[in-house]
Design a protein around this motif. Structure first.
Motif, PDB file in Angstrom:
ATOM      1  N   LEU A 162      -5.392   2.896   7.548  1.00  0.00           N
ATOM      2  CA  LEU A 162      -4.157   3.308   6.891  1.00  0.00           C
ATOM      3  C   LEU A 162      -4.020   4.822   7.068  1.00  0.00           C
ATOM      4  CD1 LEU A 162      -1.861   2.122   5.063  1.00  0.00           C
ATOM      5  CD2 LEU A 162      -3.211   2.893   3.096  1.00  0.00           C
ATOM      6  N   TYR A 163      -2.941   5.252   7.700  1.00  0.00           N
ATOM      7  CA  TYR A 163      -2.711   6.677   7.894  1.00  0.00           C
ATOM      8  C   TYR A 163      -1.882   7.226   6.734  1.00  0.00           C
ATOM      9  CZ  TYR A 163      -4.776   6.510  12.501  1.00  0.00           C
ATOM     10  OH  TYR A 163      -5.666   6.373  13.538  1.00  0.00           O
ATOM     11  N   VAL A 164      -2.293   8.385   6.235  1.00  0.00           N
ATOM     12  CA  VAL A 164      -1.675   9.012   5.067  1.00  0.00           C
ATOM     13  C   VAL A 164      -1.270  10.437   5.438  1.00  0.00           C
ATOM     14  CG1 VAL A 164      -1.990   9.678   2.649  1.00  0.00           C
ATOM     15  CG2 VAL A 164      -3.203   7.663   3.574  1.00  0.00           C
ATOM     16  N   PRO A 190      -0.011  13.127  -1.592  1.00  0.00           N
ATOM     17  CA  PRO A 190       0.231  12.100  -0.575  1.00  0.00           C
ATOM     18  C   PRO A 190       1.658  11.580  -0.691  1.00  0.00           C
ATOM     19  CG  PRO A 190      -0.968  11.145  -2.410  1.00  0.00           C
ATOM     20  CD  PRO A 190      -0.823  12.616  -2.699  1.00  0.00           C
ATOM     21  N   PRO A 223       1.332   5.673  -1.607  1.00  0.00           N
ATOM     22  CA  PRO A 223       0.799   6.823  -2.342  1.00  0.00           C
ATOM     23  C   PRO A 223       1.414   6.957  -3.725  1.00  0.00           C
ATOM     24  CG  PRO A 223       2.462   7.552  -0.803  1.00  0.00           C
ATOM     25  CD  PRO A 223       2.344   6.066  -0.618  1.00  0.00           C
ATOM     26  N   ILE A 275      -3.981   6.587  -3.398  1.00  0.00           N
ATOM     27  CA  ILE A 275      -3.357   5.520  -2.624  1.00  0.00           C
ATOM     28  C   ILE A 275      -3.625   4.212  -3.360  1.00  0.00           C
ATOM     29  CG2 ILE A 275      -3.165   4.387  -0.392  1.00  0.00           C
ATOM     30  CD1 ILE A 275      -2.439   7.376  -0.411  1.00  0.00           C
ATOM     31  N   PHE A 312      -6.381  13.160  -2.825  1.00  0.00           N
ATOM     32  CA  PHE A 312      -5.306  13.850  -2.098  1.00  0.00           C
ATOM     33  C   PHE A 312      -4.616  14.838  -3.037  1.00  0.00           C
ATOM     34  CE2 PHE A 312      -5.868   9.693  -0.128  1.00  0.00           C
ATOM     35  CZ  PHE A 312      -5.902  10.002   1.222  1.00  0.00           C
ATOM     36  N   ASP A 338      -0.480  14.042   3.731  1.00  0.00           N
ATOM     37  CA  ASP A 338      -0.599  14.845   2.508  1.00  0.00           C
ATOM     38  C   ASP A 338       0.292  16.067   2.696  1.00  0.00           C
ATOM     39  OD1 ASP A 338      -1.426  16.654   0.477  1.00  0.00           O
ATOM     40  OD2 ASP A 338      -3.359  15.631   0.331  1.00  0.00           O
ATOM     41  N   TYR A 360       0.858  -1.182   0.000  1.00  0.00           N
ATOM     42  CA  TYR A 360       0.000   0.000   0.000  1.00  0.00           C
ATOM     43  C   TYR A 360       0.894   1.232   0.000  1.00  0.00           C
ATOM     44  CZ  TYR A 360      -3.926  -3.044   1.200  1.00  0.00           C
ATOM     45  OH  TYR A 360      -4.890  -4.026   1.184  1.00  0.00           O
ATOM     46  N   VAL A 376       2.437   6.348   3.755  1.00  0.00           N
ATOM     47  CA  VAL A 376       1.338   5.679   4.456  1.00  0.00           C
ATOM     48  C   VAL A 376       1.906   4.694   5.479  1.00  0.00           C
ATOM     49  CG1 VAL A 376      -0.097   5.833   2.373  1.00  0.00           C
ATOM     50  CG2 VAL A 376       1.102   3.700   2.883  1.00  0.00           C
ATOM     51  N   LYS A 393     -12.296   8.499   4.096  1.00  0.00           N
ATOM     52  CA  LYS A 393     -11.194   9.299   4.625  1.00  0.00           C
ATOM     53  C   LYS A 393     -11.680  10.200   5.752  1.00  0.00           C
ATOM     54  CE  LYS A 393     -10.312  11.315   0.781  1.00  0.00           C
ATOM     55  NZ  LYS A 393      -9.667  12.230  -0.191  1.00  0.00           N
ATOM     56  N   ASN A 439       7.032  12.172   5.944  1.00  0.00           N
ATOM     57  CA  ASN A 439       6.878  10.755   6.244  1.00  0.00           C
ATOM     58  C   ASN A 439       6.199  10.567   7.592  1.00  0.00           C
ATOM     59  OD1 ASN A 439       7.354   7.849   5.960  1.00  0.00           O
ATOM     60  ND2 ASN A 439       9.003   8.435   4.563  1.00  0.00           N
TER      61      ASN A 439
END
Length: 548
Positions: free
Chosen positions: A222-224, A210, A183, A190, A207, A226, A181, A213, A242, A254
């Motif tokens: 899943l944390y993203v 992004p 971006p 994603i 996004f 941006d 997984y 993740v 989201k 990151n």
């Protein structure tokens, strides 16, 4: 006769001695801090080691660091030049792996401290992650590449391509289904990728930029991050729904999930790390800084307040030379500004140049609006605007000094060539024959180039890696002699060099993939005679105030 010769010789010696004794002593300066430093030069990828520490990668500082999560104390695990890391992770055997974006090397440090490259010649090497079965995957992003590859953690086999041209796959992680997984930075999406078949499907979209993740402990969220919006977003993988968990400054790079699902987020523009509690969105600092990578400096000669214009690589800032207050910041990634490494001032414009993203930009000095962006892949260092609007650009890789026409489209004329790593520029346009002084980092010279025909004259030689250069109000040249870690004054008429300060914290080792001069050490001089200097090693700004 002999007596006359003897008396004449004695008179000459005495006169010479008295003149020598009468020569003014070198000026005395008091060193002061304008902006205190940081352990990083822009912090990027991170990984939690499970032992109470956070690993952090430092690309331009060429270091891999360890941060004590209980105290925030930062230590260096791998220093320059081997530690130039864009992303970092831990392998199943406890080894640390990191990617060299500029060097193109995949690096490994075993638990017993042995460090070596396990893959080479991979320009734009960016992100990496292990699958649960111990297989290692890496991406190339930028610098002419857009690929996902499988790498051999032992380094015995060459990397094998999985996908290419997918849209800049950045900081990724494997999910509970053993699929990758990550971006797609250029598409705002994603993706979920089956690395065995190469199939790709979109999990979430919408996004702006992004960049990374990570899964939480439930393996359902899943944390993203941006970067352009400064948002930490939680994505429900099953549905793609989201939710913005926290709003942070733009420039996020990151993230890493720590104990109790706390989310650690790095910001390369602000050169810091914060931790977010996703339960309530609260944010607290882990490591803070005020500058990221201060390099080129400029100050207006008529500015009584001596406000500094700072090319901070991931930002362009205005800093009070007297009080250190940051009054204005233009951020990379969330604007069209490329990563500035040099800065100069004209009457109406600011000129920024970047070897990092290969361009020269002209900004409106009053509004900060970007008026022109001129691509240049020849390792651009110093750049300045002449009175007629022509730009003068030092190409450190080609050794040329080129003129860029003020009109659009840009016309380029070579003014001089054969320079050995030209870095710093300062004009001498008020002379009868206008010219420009150039520091040559490779030859150790300061050279004057006549603007009318490119004729050159060596002003000073025997220097060691001169970089930043500025004119003092008294006409002298102030040069950062990085190779000797000192600040010197050069008389442009005689070439005589006087050391003003030594033992300075300047001069990171040059990095593979970047031009001569690397992160240039900037010098500027205010109307008071105060000298300002950037420190690449400390990410700090200093001033040298003349003693009364």
């Amino acid at each position: 006769m002999h007596r006359f010769v003897y008396k004449s010789l004695l008179t000459c010696l005495l006169l010479g001695s008295s003149q020598s004794l009468a020569a003014p002593p070198p000026p005395v300066y008091r060193q002061e801090v304008v902006v205190a430093g940081s352990p990083f030069q822009g912090v990027h990828g991170m990984a939690v080691d499970g032992k109470g520490h956070l690993l952090a990668s430092n690309l331009l500082g060429q270091s891999v660091h360890s941060i004590d999560l209980s105290t925030g104390a930062v230590s260096t695990l791998v220093g320059p030049p081997l530690g130039g890391a864009d992303d970092v992770t831990l392998g199943p055997d406890g080894s640390i792996y990191w990617t060299g974006f500029f060097s193109g090397r995949l690096m490994k440090r075993t638990p017993d401290g042995k460090t070596r490259a396990i893959a080479k010649d991979l320009p734009g090497l960016n992100s990496l992650a292990f699958r649960h079965d111990g297989r290692l995957y890496i991406t190339q992003l930028g610098r002419g590449a857009d690929r996902l590859l499988e790498a051999d953690p032992s380094g015995r086999k060459p990397p094998r391509q999985i996908l290419s041209g997918h849209g800049f796959l950045n900081g990724f992680e494997f999910g509970p289904d053993d699929k990758l997984y990550g971006p797609l930075l250029m598409k705002g999406q994603i993706a979920r990728i089956d690395v065995d078949t190469g199939s790709l499907e979109i999990v979430a979209q919408g996004f702006t930029m992004p960049v990374a993740v990570n899964f939480d402990s439930s393996r359902e969220n899943l944390y993203v991050v941006d970067s352009a919006r400064g948002e930490l977003v939680r994505v429900r993988v099953a549905t793609g729904d989201k939710e913005v968990v926290a709003k942070l400054p733009t420039g996020l790079d990151n993230l890493a999930i720590g104990p109790n699902d706390q989310v650690y987020v790095s910001n390369m523009v602000d050169n810091d790390i914060h931790v977010v509690n996703p339960a309530d969105g609260s944010i607290r600092p882990v490591v803070e800084a005020r500058l990221s990578v201060p390099s080129g400096l400029a100050v207006a000669p008529d500015d009584a307040d001596e406000q500094l214009y700072v090319a901070d690589v991931y930002a362009f800032r205005r800093v009070g030379g007297r009080d250190g207050k940051i009054s204005q910041t233009t951020r990379a990634l969330s604007t069209r500004m490329t990563f500035p490494m040099n800065v100069s001032l004209g009457a109406k414009h600011v000129v920024l140049s970047s070897a990092y993203l290969a361009s020269v930009q002209v900004l409106d000095r009053a509004t900060g609006d970007i008026l022109r962006t001129i691509p240049n892949t020849n390792g651009v260092q110093g750049a300045l605007e002449l009175p007629d609007g022509t730009l003068l650009v030092a190409e450190a890789t080609t050794g040329r000094l080129v003129k860029v026409d003020a009109a659009e489209p840009a016309g380029i004329t070579v003014l001089a060539e054969g320079l050995k790593g030209p870095v710093g520029l300062v004009t001498d346009t008020e002379a009868a024959e206008p010219g420009v002084y150039v520091t040559e980092v490779r030859s150790g010279q300061v050279t004057r180039v006549r603007l009318s025909d490119g004729a050159r004259r060596t002003v000073a030689k025997g220097l060691k890696a001169p970089e930043g250069i500025a004119r003092h109000p008294d006409g002298g040249l102030i040069v950062a002699e990085v190779g000797r870690k000192q600040l010197v004054r050069i008389d442009p008429a005689t070439g005589r060099s006087t050391t003003l300060a030594s033992g300075l914290r300047i001069g990171l080792p040059e990095s593979e993939g970047l031009p001569p001069g690397y992160i240039p050490t900037g010098v500027a001089v205010g109307r008071s005679g105060t000298i300002y200097l950037s420190s690449d090693i400390e990410s700090a700004l200093y001033r040298f105030v003349p003693a009364p």
